[in-house]
Design a protein around this motif. Structure first.
Motif, mmCIF file in Angstrom:
data_model
loop_
_atom_site.group_PDB
_atom_site.id
_atom_site.type_symbol
_atom_site.label_atom_id
_atom_site.label_comp_id
_atom_site.label_asym_id
_atom_site.label_seq_id
_atom_site.Cartn_x
_atom_site.Cartn_y
_atom_site.Cartn_z
ATOM 1 N N ARG A 50 0.830 -1.211 0.000
ATOM 2 C CA ARG A 50 0.000 0.000 0.000
ATOM 3 C C ARG A 50 0.863 1.259 0.000
ATOM 4 N N TYR A 83 -9.430 4.695 -0.727
ATOM 5 C CA TYR A 83 -8.464 5.793 -0.606
ATOM 6 C C TYR A 83 -9.204 7.118 -0.503
ATOM 7 N N ALA A 132 -5.706 -0.787 -2.122
ATOM 8 C CA ALA A 132 -5.420 -2.207 -1.979
ATOM 9 C C ALA A 132 -4.561 -2.662 -3.144
#
Length: 193
Positions: A50, A83, A132
């Motif tokens: 990430r 996000y 992800a």
């Protein structure tokens, strides 16, 4: 996260023991510790991935407009994974809103950013998540193969970290994929006449 058949066997046994505590043989304890180690390693690897993807997204954003397609693809994946778009992302999307994909993504990111700001103003903590991984994790080390020490991958270079001597800096997308140049016409076609 995916478990192998051996890991599922150990997990099922550990859950049964948690529900009905009984003394464990040493082999079962070692199996549980190996499984816990494999899960910890997978979680840590996901965190490293990430962080790398966030750095990759920042590099693509800095290389705009030359990296439009890659940036939009990464940002879409990141937003789909939870996000929270940054002000830099919104500014980049505003500059690119002539493209239909960028315009749709801008509308979605503005809604997410507004929701995030409202939550912060209301006093709730907003968990900022990273994108992800794009690839699927097909297998985890564990089971009988966990007896040997796993090899530790190198951590990605973060943008703010100084480079170690002899370490090459990460190239920008515009450096790896330079813009295409039109071929020069043959000399005979240049002369007008």
């Amino acid at each position: 996260m995916a478990f192998s058949a051996d890991e599922l066997r150990v997990l099922r046994r550990a859950l049964a023991i948690a529900l009905h505590p009984t003394p464990l043989p040493d082999e079962d304890v070692q199996d549980c510790l190996r499984l816990a180690g494999a899960v910890d390693e997978a979680v840590s690897e996901a965190g490293r991935l990430r962080a790398f993807l966030l750095a990759d997204l920042a590099r693509y954003r800095e290389a705009l407009p030359g990296s439009v397609n890659g940036y939009l693809e990464l940002l879409q994946d990141a937003v789909a994974a939870g996000y929270d778009p940054r002000p830099d992302d919104l500014a980049a999307l505003r500059a690119l809103r002539g493209k239909p994909v960028a315009a749709a993504l801008l509308a979605r990111c503005q809604v997410l950013a507004e929701r995030s700001v409202r939550a912060r103003l209301a006093g709730r903590a907003v968990a900022v998540t990273a994108p992800a991984p794009r690839g699927r994790l097909l297998a985890l080390p564990g089971g009988r193969a966990a007896d040997r020490e796993p090899e530790r991958p190198k951590a990605p270079v973060s943008p703010g970290r100084p480079q170690a001597p002899g370490e090459r800096p990460m190239p920008k997308p515009s450096e790896v994929f330079p813009p295409r140049r039109r071929p020069a016409p043959p000399p005979g076609e240049r002369a007008a006449g």
